[in-house]
Write a protein that holds these residues in place. Structure first.
Motif, short mmCIF file in Angstrom:
data_model
loop_
_atom_site.label_atom_id
_atom_site.label_comp_id
_atom_site.label_asym_id
_atom_site.label_seq_id
_atom_site.Cartn_x
_atom_site.Cartn_y
_atom_site.Cartn_z
N TYR A 148 -0.01 7.51 11.15
CA TYR A 148 -0.85 8.60 10.66
C TYR A 148 -0.72 9.84 11.55
CZ TYR A 148 -4.19 6.54 14.03
OH TYR A 148 -4.80 6.02 15.15
N SER A 198 2.34 13.73 8.08
CA SER A 198 2.45 13.48 6.65
C SER A 198 3.93 13.38 6.26
CB SER A 198 1.78 14.61 5.88
OG SER A 198 1.94 14.44 4.48
N PRO A 199 4.29 12.46 5.36
CA PRO A 199 3.46 11.48 4.65
C PRO A 199 3.03 10.32 5.55
CG PRO A 199 5.77 11.17 4.08
CD PRO A 199 5.70 12.40 4.95
N PHE A 200 1.79 9.88 5.35
CA PHE A 200 1.20 8.84 6.20
C PHE A 200 1.64 7.46 5.70
CE2 PHE A 200 -0.87 12.13 8.24
CZ PHE A 200 -1.66 12.90 7.39
N TYR A 243 -2.34 17.31 1.61
CA TYR A 243 -0.98 16.77 1.57
C TYR A 243 -0.86 15.78 0.42
CZ TYR A 243 -1.18 18.27 6.49
OH TYR A 243 -1.35 18.99 7.65
N TYR A 244 0.36 15.64 -0.08
CA TYR A 244 0.64 14.70 -1.16
C TYR A 244 1.90 13.92 -0.86
CZ TYR A 244 -2.58 17.62 -3.88
OH TYR A 244 -3.67 18.32 -4.32
N ALA A 245 1.95 12.70 -1.37
CA ALA A 245 3.20 11.96 -1.38
C ALA A 245 4.14 12.61 -2.38
CB ALA A 245 2.95 10.50 -1.78
N TYR A 295 -6.14 0.83 15.81
CA TYR A 295 -5.72 2.22 15.68
C TYR A 295 -5.23 2.70 17.04
CZ TYR A 295 -10.21 3.34 17.80
OH TYR A 295 -11.28 3.40 18.66
N TYR A 301 -0.51 -4.85 7.31
CA TYR A 301 0.29 -3.65 7.14
C TYR A 301 0.16 -2.78 8.39
CZ TYR A 301 0.17 -4.70 2.11
OH TYR A 301 0.28 -5.29 0.87
N GLN A 326 0.78 1.26 9.68
CA GLN A 326 0.78 2.60 9.11
C GLN A 326 0.87 3.63 10.22
OE1 GLN A 326 -2.87 4.39 8.22
NE2 GLN A 326 -2.12 5.74 6.62
N LEU A 329 0.83 -1.19 0.00
CA LEU A 329 0.00 0.00 0.00
C LEU A 329 0.87 1.25 0.00
CD1 LEU A 329 -2.52 -1.15 2.75
CD2 LEU A 329 -2.87 -1.20 0.28
N PHE A 337 3.04 3.61 5.06
CA PHE A 337 2.74 2.23 5.38
C PHE A 337 4.04 1.44 5.45
CE2 PHE A 337 -1.87 1.85 4.94
CZ PHE A 337 -2.20 2.93 4.14
N LEU A 372 -8.74 10.12 9.56
CA LEU A 372 -7.62 9.25 9.93
C LEU A 372 -7.97 8.53 11.23
CD1 LEU A 372 -4.73 11.85 9.55
CD2 LEU A 372 -4.95 9.79 8.16
N PRO A 373 -7.63 7.27 11.49
CA PRO A 373 -6.99 6.39 10.53
C PRO A 373 -7.93 6.07 9.38
CG PRO A 373 -7.79 5.11 12.34
CD PRO A 373 -8.03 6.54 12.72
N PHE A 374 -7.52 5.20 8.51
CA PHE A 374 -8.33 4.87 7.34
C PHE A 374 -9.32 3.77 7.73
CE2 PHE A 374 -5.70 7.80 5.74
CZ PHE A 374 -4.61 7.45 4.96
N TRP A 389 0.29 5.45 0.43
CA TRP A 389 -0.56 6.61 0.61
C TRP A 389 -0.24 7.63 -0.48
CZ3 TRP A 389 1.44 11.52 1.91
CH2 TRP A 389 0.46 12.51 2.04
#
Lengths: 115, 108
Positions: free
Chosen positions: B92, B95-97, A59-61, B50, B88, B90, A45, B99, A100-102, A47
């Motif tokens: 959070y 950022s970046p969030f 925000y962006y990767a 979480y 996985y 992660q 995965l 994994f 968040l979280p997802f 993000w």
């Protein structure tokens, strides 16, 4: 029941553009941040992007910064990802997720970048 | 950027056995904003844990999370047939969030 349904995936040539959509239902959309996560074939995965409830924070990767744009329309309960200058390495299943979280995810939409 | 490392890469166990999965962060994960997800082939990921140790809605109590700072653990007390999947972690908190690369739990 929370539902997230992505659409807009498909086959596109390198350098092309695509716009993904995510239709949300079952919760107060504007109260939640949202995100896009992708998964290349056979890989883990990654993000991609995040947007807060009223779009204050985005925000962006690094891998997509300057090429992808996340947005949302709270009146339509919809999340979007505009993808420009697509590359072969952008090929993946793209998921939208509540953050968040997802905690809730859509079923994903496949984007294939190939000539 | 916080880099997450998961170990082992693959865990081969039998139903009924205990699974212990590790997630290590390159920097402190703020406020224990660490989550664990399960993914089965052809399916979207599912949130399990979480806040490092809180179970998500509907997650069986055989799943538990622990840890803080840079070291976190997901434990499955007794593996059921439906638990064989990829897991996985992660972060959070910032950022970046990111994994982790995932741990595959397969049937021995």
């Amino acid at each position: 029941e929370v539902q997230l349904v992505e659409s807009g995936g498909g086959l596109v040539k390198p350098g092309g553009s695509l716009r993904l959509s995510c239709a949300a239902s079952g919760f107060t959309f504007s109260s939640y941040s949202m995100a896009w996560v992708r998964q290349a074939p056979g890989k883990g995965l990654e993000w991609v992007s995040y947007i807060s409830g009223i779009s204050t924070y985005i925000y962006y990767a690094d891998s997509v910064k300057g090429r992808f744009t996340i947005s949302r329309d709270n009146a339509k309960n919809s999340l979007y990802l505009q993808m420009n200058s697509l590359r072969a390495e952008d090929t993946a299943v793209y998921y939208c997720a509540r953050a968040l979280p997802f905690d809730y995810w859509g079923q994903g939409t496949l984007v294939t970048v190939s000539s | 950027e916080i880099v997450l490392t998961q170990s082992p890469g693959t865990l081969s166990l039998s139903p009924g056995e205990r699974a212990t999965l590790s997630c290590r962060a390159s920097q402190t994960v703020s406020s224990s904003y660490l989550a664990w997800y399960q993914q089965k082939p052809g399916q979207a990921p599912r949130l399990l844990i979480y806040g490092a140790s809180s179970r998500a809605t509907g997650i069986p109590d055989r799943f538990s999370g622990s840890g803080s700072g840079t070291d976190f653990t997901l434990t499955i007390s007794r593996l059921e047939p439906e638990d064989f999947a990829v897991y996985y972690c992660q972060q959070y908190g910032s950022s970046p969030f990111t994994f982790g690369p995932g741990t595959k739990v397969d049937i021995k």
